[in-house]
Structure formats: structure tokens, C-alpha cells
Scaffold this active site. Structure first.
Site, short mmCIF file in Angstrom:
data_model
loop_
_atom_site.label_atom_id
_atom_site.label_comp_id
_atom_site.label_asym_id
_atom_site.label_seq_id
_atom_site.Cartn_x
_atom_site.Cartn_y
_atom_site.Cartn_z
CB THR A 120 -0.93 -0.04 1.31
OG1 THR A 120 -1.82 -0.98 1.11
CG2 THR A 120 -1.81 1.25 1.24
CE LYS A 144 -5.28 -1.47 2.32
NZ LYS A 144 -3.85 -2.07 2.37
CE LYS A 148 1.60 2.41 4.68
NZ LYS A 148 1.90 1.36 3.83
#
Lengths: 295, 295
Positions: free
Chosen positions: A98, A174, A243
């Protein structure tokens, strides 16, 4: 290319290691590399260890990248011992990390003269589902390239829908997934903190509300950890959402879309990180909210 | 008191009317009142219409209040033709409206010399589940008083757990429920708006993410309406969350608990209301977020 592609696997972290094992167990020949020698050794019963990322990629039909950050992606591709020299026009690069759409597109641009067979396929589901090949994988890429990666996707995923033709579309979905997950975890923390502050039994509140209109996967899952207040049995570290919510707000800014809830949740995760809680389970946002902002 | 209590029912709105019908259909003798004569007429096949709230309450074992706001609660209790004179020490007052803990406690105080048998029991579940007696009801009150209201609760609810001994504890749990619902609806809007802004198919995103870690009841339910963009077939008006998120932030301030996500969501619902969208379905937050804040 044979029906069973050879796989070069780079990245054996908390999710990457059980994924690589699931791929190997499903019958795919896997050559693996990680900077951590212990992770390589732990996989040696099912996969061939490589001495470098480039060695793992050499000769592989599909090269899987499961690193943690955009900087690591860049390093694996173009850094010292990076894989770019080992890729050919026939290599399918399956980026499952990701890293957000911006980093993914930058990677695609940087490989223009190397391979255009790039599929991005970030995952959701955690270590337990990674181990059983039961992940949700969000796939972006051209149909022909996805077809080449399909045996790997099938080994890893309960469901791996193609969500768009562009490498990066997997990242985009995502991002949306992480927006919802990050907001729902923080909402569960806020709800249980308010219950406790009002003198209610937060365990009962969790139970009563879990089956109705307030239900979410995260209320059930992280809410249980918030009720138990065990933040050291880390199933998902707070730092991941520091993140990922950063990637969400960055992608939203890029797309010109306001995301006020995601911004609010992102600030909460950052606050936890600044208080030194980055390695704790993300359910610690409950404790963070109960204690209130620093003066 | 007989095993089958007589019921005085006040408030026949979008949820109150199907609830009263479910109570009557379950065999409870119901005398009902609403300021809207049409609502009374519509119920006349199963309930006795009363000429005032006081008349509906007179002689009833259990008086159910299902009004919309704290001001309406105050008016029904103490206003002209209010019920306070019709209550006795044996009357059980079942307050099922969502008015927040502060208004509930004020009502309890105001009835000190009238009846102490007060049970608060706000509901969740919407009109469809109200009609089938399948609501979630969150009950606060003393065990003896709850026992007297139990036949009514059983007629209305699939589940009616006692969440605390104080009248007001039901309100508190409902507040927590609304925090989660209000944040989850806005999160679904934000997620689908970002998907659309990034060039994804928001219908597919809704489908792909609906079964995983991002899942919520509201993503499934309101998300489907956001994908369809039909805001005129109103199942839950935006104005309800303007009110309820106000109750959430008020209760949180009272309890000294920060609720940053609830505040952010509350501001979004208010923005919709200020743009004249209060009577639209609450799923219109998707459209609101896509269009962005006014300059």
C-alpha cells in the site's frame, strides 16, 4: 510463460511473510528476499532464499513487491541491488504494497523502458487471512497483465476483483478502504470513550450496539480490544494508520475532494504517534480519546 | 395492575405510528393521541383515539411518549392539555423519544411529586423494523419499573436490554449509537465521494469494500442510496442527524469527553440543513461532500 508462473517475492513483513507462504503452499515456485535474514530463514522450508532483491527477481515470471512504504518501493526498484536490471519486457510486476496512487504512478513512469506489465494489487485482511490465502485484493491493471498475475492472486485472495484498468486503481480503492477503516476505528474509540465518560458499562454498550445500525467490522474487532484495553498484543500497529491516513489525505488533496472525517482521524493517529504509541495496537485510540488532548 | 397493561400512546410520527400499531396488534389495549388528526385516523382500526394527550394518559398503566424533541417532551408533560395531571404514582411513564440525557433528567426532576416510575427507552431501527416489532430498544430505569413496562417493550423490540438503572441511561446508549451512525453515514459519503473524485466506479467500490474490514451497516444501507443518488425517497431525514449529533456533542461536552469525529460529522449535517436539505434523505451527505464547502 507456463501455466504455473515462477514467483520472485520481495518483502516478508507481518503480512508479506504469511502471503509468500500461502503462495508457495499453493504450489507456486517462490524465490524470496527480505532485508531481514530471520524472515528469509523462517520461510526456507517452502521458498528458495535469494541473496538480494535483484536475485529474487531474476528469471521470475511474476515479481511480487510487498514492502511497507513508497521509499522502500523506490529502493527495491532502483536502489543498490534493486531489481530494475533483472526485469524484462515479459516480467509481470505485481505491486501489493500500500503505497498510494502517486507512488504507484511514479513507479510505472520509472519503468517505462523496462516493463509495462505492471499490476497493482494492495491487500486488506490482516495476518490471519494472509496465512489462509483469504485476503481481499484490489486489482488495477490491463486485462492481459492481470491474467498473467492471476495464479498468484488466486493463491492469496478469497476475492481479487479488477477495480480499474490503470495500475494505481487498486491503490485508489485501497485508499478508500483505509479511509473507512481509519475513521471506523477512531469512531469506535470515540463511542466507547463517550460511553465510559457518561458512566455506562462500555463492554455492554459494545455488545448492545454491535448488532444494529451502529455496527461496523471495526466496532466488533477493535471495539473488543478497546473493551479489554490490551494494546501490547499488537495485531495492527497504530503507525500503519499514521501512514495510510496520510496517503488518504494526500490522494484526496490531489483529487480535489474534501475528506473532513479522514483529516480528523488522521490527526488523532498522528497525536498517538507523537506520544510514542506508534508500535501499540491501533485500538489504543480509545485510551488516547479518554485521556483527551494534551494542554 | 393486570398482566396486560393498558397503554396511553402519545406521538404518532414516522416511527411512532408503526410502533403504536405493533403494540396494538400484539394485543395491548392502546389509546392514542397525536396533534396530527390524520395520524390518529390512520390508527383508528386498532387503537382508541383520544382528544388530547391528557385523555390518552388518563387511566393508562403505561404511558408511552414518542415525540420528536425535548421541547415537545416538555409540552406533552407540562404544557396546555399536558399529561402531568393525569399521571398517578402507579403510572409507568415510558419515554421512547430520543431527547438526550439532559432533557430526560429534567423530565424526571419535573415529575418528582407525580410519579417516580419512569423508564427511558429510546429506539433504533427505522420504520420497517418499527412496523414488525423488531426494534433495538435501549432501556434505562429501575428493575421494578422496567418490569411494568416489559409487555410494551416485548411488543416493540427484538431486543430491549437494560443498559443502566438510571432513567437517562437508555438515552446515553442511544447517544453513543447515534454517534456511530452519524459518523458512519458521513464516512460512507466521504469514501464514495473520494472514489468518484479519483475516477473509480463508486458502485463497484461500494460492492468490493462492503464485505471486508471497511464494512458497516451504514456503508451497506446508506451507501446503496448514495450510489443510486435518490434522496427524495426519504427513509431517514437529514434533520434527524442535525438534532441527534447536536445531542451527542452536548452530552459529550457535559461528560467532558472529546468527540472530534462527531463534531466534524455534526458540522456536515448542519451544513446540509443550512443549504435547505433537511427534509432530504441523510444519504445526501455524499452529494454535499462531492460538491464541497461553499466559498
Amino acid at each position: 510463460m507456463s501455466a504455473t508462473p515462477t514467483v520472485g517475492w520481495i518483502g516478508l513483513g507481518a503480512i508479506g511473510a504469511p502471503m509468500a507462504r500461502a503462495a508457495a503452499t499453493a504450489g507456486l515456485p517462490v524465490t524470496a528476499f527480505d532485508l531481514n535474514p530471520a524472515a528469509l530463514t523462517a520461510l526456507a522450508d517452502v521458498a528458495t532464499p535469494a541473496a538480494s532483491a535483484a536475485e529474487a527477481a531474476t528469471g521470475a515470471d511474476v515479481v511480487v513487491l510487498m514492502v511497507a512504504t513508497p521509499a522502500q518501493l523506490e529502493a527495491v526498484l532502483h536502489g543498490e541491488h534493486g531489481i530494475v536490471g533483472a526485469l524484462t519486457a515479459e516480467t509481470t510486476l505485481l505491486i501489493m504494497a500500500t503505497v498510494g496512487p502517486a507512488a504507484l504512478e511514479e513507479a510505472v513512469r520509472s519503468l517505462t523502458w523496462t516493463t509495462s506489465r505492471i499490476v497493482d494489487a494492495p491487500v486488506s485482511g490482516g495476518t490471519a487471512r494472509a496465512a489462509t490465502g483469504d485476503l481481499l485484493v484490489m486489482v488495477g491493471g490491463a486485462a492481459e497483465d492481470v491474467a498473467r498475475a492471476r495464479p498468484v492472486l488466486d493463491a492469496l485472495a478469497a476475492s481479487a476483483p479488477v477495480v480499474g484498468p490503470r495500475p494505481g486503481d487498486g491503490q485508489r480503492v485501497k485508499i478508500v478502504n483505509q479511509l473507512l477503516c481509519g475513521v471506523h476505528i477512531a469512531a469506535a474509540g470515540e463511542a466507547l470513550a463517550l460511553a465510559e465518560a457518561m458512566g455506562l458499562d462500555r463492554g455492554q454498550v459494545h455488545e448492545v450496539l454491535g448488532g444494529g445500525a451502529a455496527a461496523s467490522f471495526m466496532l466488533a474487532d477493535r471495539g473488543a480490544r478497546m473493551v479489554a484495553e490490551d494494546y501490547d498484543a499488537v495485531k495492527s500497529a497504530l503507525t500503519i494508520f499514521v501512514k495510510d491516513m496520510g496517503l488518504v489525505t494526500e490522494a484526496a488533496a490531489e483529487a480535489g475532494q474534501e475528506v473532513p472525517l479522514a483529516r480528523t482521524a488522521a490527526a488523532l493517529y498522528r497525536r498517538g504517534d507523537e506520544q510514542g504509541l506508534g508500535a501499540k495496537d491501533d485500538s489504543i485510540v480509545y485510551r488516547l480519546l479518554r485521556e483527551g488532548p494534551a494542554d
